[in-house]
Design a protein around this motif. Sequence first.
Motif, PDB file in Angstrom:
ATOM      1  N   ALA A  48       0.834  -1.207   0.000  1.00  0.00           N
ATOM      2  CA  ALA A  48       0.000   0.000   0.000  1.00  0.00           C
ATOM      3  C   ALA A  48       0.869   1.258   0.000  1.00  0.00           C
ATOM      4  CB  ALA A  48      -0.941  -0.005   1.202  1.00  0.00           C
ATOM      5  N   CYS A  49       1.955   1.255   0.759  1.00  0.00           N
ATOM      6  CA  CYS A  49       2.875   2.404   0.790  1.00  0.00           C
ATOM      7  C   CYS A  49       3.508   2.618  -0.578  1.00  0.00           C
ATOM      8  CB  CYS A  49       3.948   2.211   1.851  1.00  0.00           C
ATOM      9  SG  CYS A  49       3.347   2.408   3.539  1.00  0.00           S
ATOM     10  N   TYR A  50       3.895   1.536  -1.233  1.00  0.00           N
ATOM     11  CA  TYR A  50       4.481   1.667  -2.572  1.00  0.00           C
ATOM     12  C   TYR A  50       3.462   2.189  -3.575  1.00  0.00           C
ATOM     13  CZ  TYR A  50       9.216   0.171  -1.884  1.00  0.00           C
ATOM     14  OH  TYR A  50      10.527   0.135  -1.507  1.00  0.00           O
ATOM     15  N   GLN A  51       2.236   1.723  -3.477  1.00  0.00           N
ATOM     16  CA  GLN A  51       1.211   2.205  -4.396  1.00  0.00           C
ATOM     17  C   GLN A  51       0.942   3.693  -4.194  1.00  0.00           C
ATOM     18  OE1 GLN A  51      -2.221  -0.393  -4.278  1.00  0.00           O
ATOM     19  NE2 GLN A  51      -1.012  -2.169  -4.898  1.00  0.00           N
ATOM     20  N   GLN A  52       0.954   4.147  -2.933  1.00  0.00           N
ATOM     21  CA  GLN A  52       0.802   5.574  -2.656  1.00  0.00           C
ATOM     22  C   GLN A  52       1.950   6.367  -3.277  1.00  0.00           C
ATOM     23  OE1 GLN A  52      -0.142   5.180   1.816  1.00  0.00           O
ATOM     24  NE2 GLN A  52      -0.609   7.317   1.329  1.00  0.00           N
ATOM     25  N   ALA A  53       3.170   5.878  -3.120  1.00  0.00           N
ATOM     26  CA  ALA A  53       4.342   6.572  -3.669  1.00  0.00           C
ATOM     27  C   ALA A  53       4.288   6.598  -5.196  1.00  0.00           C
ATOM     28  CB  ALA A  53       5.625   5.908  -3.180  1.00  0.00           C
ATOM     29  N   GLU A  54       3.854   5.508  -5.795  1.00  0.00           N
ATOM     30  CA  GLU A  54       3.756   5.457  -7.264  1.00  0.00           C
ATOM     31  C   GLU A  54       2.708   6.447  -7.779  1.00  0.00           C
ATOM     32  OE1 GLU A  54       5.292   0.920  -8.174  1.00  0.00           O
ATOM     33  OE2 GLU A  54       3.144   1.234  -7.834  1.00  0.00           O
ATOM     34  N   ALA A  55       1.599   6.546  -7.082  1.00  0.00           N
ATOM     35  CA  ALA A  55       0.555   7.495  -7.489  1.00  0.00           C
ATOM     36  C   ALA A  55       1.051   8.937  -7.311  1.00  0.00           C
ATOM     37  CB  ALA A  55      -0.717   7.263  -6.675  1.00  0.00           C
ATOM     38  N   PHE A  56       1.764   9.196  -6.246  1.00  0.00           N
ATOM     39  CA  PHE A  56       2.262  10.545  -5.967  1.00  0.00           C
ATOM     40  C   PHE A  56       3.340  10.969  -6.959  1.00  0.00           C
ATOM     41  CE2 PHE A  56       4.790  13.738  -3.793  1.00  0.00           C
ATOM     42  CZ  PHE A  56       3.837  14.528  -3.162  1.00  0.00           C
ATOM     43  N   PHE A  57       4.330  10.085  -7.162  1.00  0.00           N
ATOM     44  CA  PHE A  57       5.467  10.431  -8.022  1.00  0.00           C
ATOM     45  C   PHE A  57       5.262  10.034  -9.487  1.00  0.00           C
ATOM     46  CE2 PHE A  57       7.510  10.246  -3.800  1.00  0.00           C
ATOM     47  CZ  PHE A  57       8.008  11.539  -3.765  1.00  0.00           C
ATOM     48  N   LYS A  58       4.167   9.336  -9.763  1.00  0.00           N
ATOM     49  CA  LYS A  58       3.823   8.913 -11.126  1.00  0.00           C
ATOM     50  C   LYS A  58       4.945   8.130 -11.800  1.00  0.00           C
ATOM     51  CE  LYS A  58       0.388  12.538 -11.798  1.00  0.00           C
ATOM     52  NZ  LYS A  58      -0.236  12.169 -10.590  1.00  0.00           N
ATOM     53  N   GLN A  59       5.463   7.173 -11.039  1.00  0.00           N
ATOM     54  CA  GLN A  59       6.481   6.264 -11.573  1.00  0.00           C
ATOM     55  C   GLN A  59       6.490   4.978 -10.758  1.00  0.00           C
ATOM     56  OE1 GLN A  59      10.760   6.822 -10.575  1.00  0.00           O
ATOM     57  NE2 GLN A  59      10.142   8.888  -9.997  1.00  0.00           N
ATOM     58  N   PRO A  60       6.931   3.878 -11.379  1.00  0.00           N
ATOM     59  CA  PRO A  60       6.956   2.603 -10.647  1.00  0.00           C
ATOM     60  C   PRO A  60       8.207   2.483  -9.760  1.00  0.00           C
ATOM     61  CG  PRO A  60       7.670   2.261 -12.896  1.00  0.00           C
ATOM     62  CD  PRO A  60       7.276   3.720 -12.786  1.00  0.00           C
ATOM     63  N   PHE A  61       8.092   1.690  -8.725  1.00  0.00           N
ATOM     64  CA  PHE A  61       9.215   1.379  -7.843  1.00  0.00           C
ATOM     65  C   PHE A  61       9.336  -0.138  -7.736  1.00  0.00           C
ATOM     66  CE2 PHE A  61       7.750   5.529  -6.360  1.00  0.00           C
ATOM     67  CZ  PHE A  61       8.944   6.238  -6.354  1.00  0.00           C
ATOM     68  N   VAL A  62      10.569  -0.621  -7.736  1.00  0.00           N
ATOM     69  CA  VAL A  62      10.823  -2.050  -7.562  1.00  0.00           C
ATOM     70  C   VAL A  62      10.538  -2.403  -6.107  1.00  0.00           C
ATOM     71  CG1 VAL A  62      12.577  -3.863  -7.666  1.00  0.00           C
ATOM     72  CG2 VAL A  62      12.565  -2.042  -9.383  1.00  0.00           C
ATOM     73  N   ARG A  63       9.761  -3.445  -5.907  1.00  0.00           N
ATOM     74  CA  ARG A  63       9.410  -3.859  -4.549  1.00  0.00           C
ATOM     75  C   ARG A  63      10.618  -4.487  -3.861  1.00  0.00           C
ATOM     76  NH1 ARG A  63       5.828  -1.089  -6.514  1.00  0.00           N
ATOM     77  NH2 ARG A  63       3.622  -1.414  -6.110  1.00  0.00           N
ATOM     78  N   PRO A  64      10.756  -4.229  -2.556  1.00  0.00           N
ATOM     79  CA  PRO A  64      11.901  -4.762  -1.823  1.00  0.00           C
ATOM     80  C   PRO A  64      11.643  -6.179  -1.313  1.00  0.00           C
ATOM     81  CG  PRO A  64      10.576  -3.448  -0.353  1.00  0.00           C
ATOM     82  CD  PRO A  64       9.932  -3.361  -1.723  1.00  0.00           C
ATOM     83  N   GLU A  65      12.722  -6.827  -0.950  1.00  0.00           N
ATOM     84  CA  GLU A  65      12.612  -8.068  -0.171  1.00  0.00           C
ATOM     85  C   GLU A  65      12.203  -7.637   1.235  1.00  0.00           C
ATOM     86  OE1 GLU A  65      15.546 -11.416   1.840  1.00  0.00           O
ATOM     87  OE2 GLU A  65      16.310 -10.166   0.221  1.00  0.00           O
ATOM     88  N   VAL A  66      11.278  -8.351   1.848  1.00  0.00           N
ATOM     89  CA  VAL A  66      10.828  -8.043   3.201  1.00  0.00           C
ATOM     90  C   VAL A  66      11.098  -9.248   4.080  1.00  0.00           C
ATOM     91  CG1 VAL A  66       8.840  -7.439   4.647  1.00  0.00           C
ATOM     92  CG2 VAL A  66       9.031  -6.495   2.340  1.00  0.00           C
ATOM     93  N   CYS A  67      11.781  -9.018   5.187  1.00  0.00           N
ATOM     94  CA  CYS A  67      12.004 -10.127   6.123  1.00  0.00           C
ATOM     95  C   CYS A  67      11.731  -9.658   7.546  1.00  0.00           C
ATOM     96  CB  CYS A  67      13.399 -10.726   5.966  1.00  0.00           C
ATOM     97  SG  CYS A  67      14.714  -9.758   6.663  1.00  0.00           S
ATOM     98  N   PHE A  68      11.640 -10.606   8.435  1.00  0.00           N
ATOM     99  CA  PHE A  68      11.220 -10.336   9.805  1.00  0.00           C
ATOM    100  C   PHE A  68      12.268 -10.798  10.806  1.00  0.00           C
ATOM    101  CE2 PHE A  68       7.651 -11.173   6.990  1.00  0.00           C
ATOM    102  CZ  PHE A  68       7.042  -9.938   7.026  1.00  0.00           C
ATOM    103  N   LYS A  69      13.516 -10.716  10.413  1.00  0.00           N
ATOM    104  CA  LYS A  69      14.610 -11.180  11.270  1.00  0.00           C
ATOM    105  C   LYS A  69      15.330  -9.990  11.892  1.00  0.00           C
ATOM    106  CE  LYS A  69      15.264 -15.511   8.880  1.00  0.00           C
ATOM    107  NZ  LYS A  69      16.113 -16.376   8.125  1.00  0.00           N
ATOM    108  N   LEU A  70      14.578  -9.171  12.614  1.00  0.00           N
ATOM    109  CA  LEU A  70      15.156  -8.035  13.315  1.00  0.00           C
ATOM    110  C   LEU A  70      14.772  -8.155  14.773  1.00  0.00           C
ATOM    111  CD1 LEU A  70      16.759  -5.396  12.985  1.00  0.00           C
ATOM    112  CD2 LEU A  70      14.581  -4.225  12.630  1.00  0.00           C
ATOM    113  N   ARG A  71      15.764  -8.038  15.637  1.00  0.00           N
ATOM    114  CA  ARG A  71      15.513  -8.143  17.069  1.00  0.00           C
ATOM    115  C   ARG A  71      16.117  -6.927  17.750  1.00  0.00           C
ATOM    116  NH1 ARG A  71      17.605 -13.949  18.638  1.00  0.00           N
ATOM    117  NH2 ARG A  71      16.829 -13.294  20.647  1.00  0.00           N
ATOM    118  N   GLY A  72      15.829  -6.795  19.028  1.00  0.00           N
ATOM    119  CA  GLY A  72      16.412  -5.697  19.780  1.00  0.00           C
ATOM    120  C   GLY A  72      15.515  -4.481  19.802  1.00  0.00           C
ATOM    121  N   GLN A  73      16.134  -3.298  19.774  1.00  0.00           N
ATOM    122  CA  GLN A  73      15.401  -2.052  19.965  1.00  0.00           C
ATOM    123  C   GLN A  73      14.875  -1.443  18.676  1.00  0.00           C
ATOM    124  OE1 GLN A  73      17.610   0.670  22.369  1.00  0.00           O
ATOM    125  NE2 GLN A  73      18.109  -0.864  23.882  1.00  0.00           N
ATOM    126  N   LYS A  74      15.407  -1.827  17.546  1.00  0.00           N
ATOM    127  CA  LYS A  74      14.953  -1.239  16.286  1.00  0.00           C
ATOM    128  C   LYS A  74      13.654  -1.893  15.824  1.00  0.00           C
ATOM    129  CE  LYS A  74      19.447   0.129  14.557  1.00  0.00           C
ATOM    130  NZ  LYS A  74      20.409   0.002  13.477  1.00  0.00           N
TER     131      LYS A  74
END
Length: 174
Positions: free
Chosen positions: A21-47
């Motif tokens: 949804a965030c990428y689609q918003q950015a594409e509509a705003f900037f009127k250009q496509p963006f390559v989707r990132p790899e998304v992973c859930f291997k983050l621990r700690g405070q971040k």
Amino acid sequence: MVLRNRQHPTMPEQLHARVEACYQQAEAFFKQPFVRPEVCFKLRGQKAGVAHLTENKLRFNLQLYRENQDDFLKQTVAHEVAHLVAHHLFGPRIQPHGEEWQLIMRGVYELPPHRCHSYDVKRRTVSRFIYRCVCPQGEYPFSAQRHALVAKGRRYYCRRCKVTLSFTGEHRLE
């Protein structure tokens, strides 16, 4: 075989959907496509999240998401996607939370450009090994990793008196 009620998406599915949804918003705003990132859930700690710009990768902390779902989906996911979008649009020389990133947070996502989250992070208990020198206030709590390096022969010195720090035998949990 486990059958899942498809009306309730899993946490990773919700995160993936919000990234999209965030990428689609950015594409509509900037009127250009963006390559989707790899998304992973291997983050621990405070971040809560990290954007790896050159790898086009997003990492999220599922524990912090579990504890802060609404704000995490709204703010944290947009925050990290904004880093990748800013990098794509403006290049690698921009400041991480500079005006370009802030423009995307405010203009595209209509969110405040907060640099850091305010989630309650449970800190784990850590071991500290106490080292001393000859100075009156010369007490140095070492991590387990640094203490192990001393056991392998590494030396650390007091910046004031230049004496090698030595282990007192005292061990604390913080």
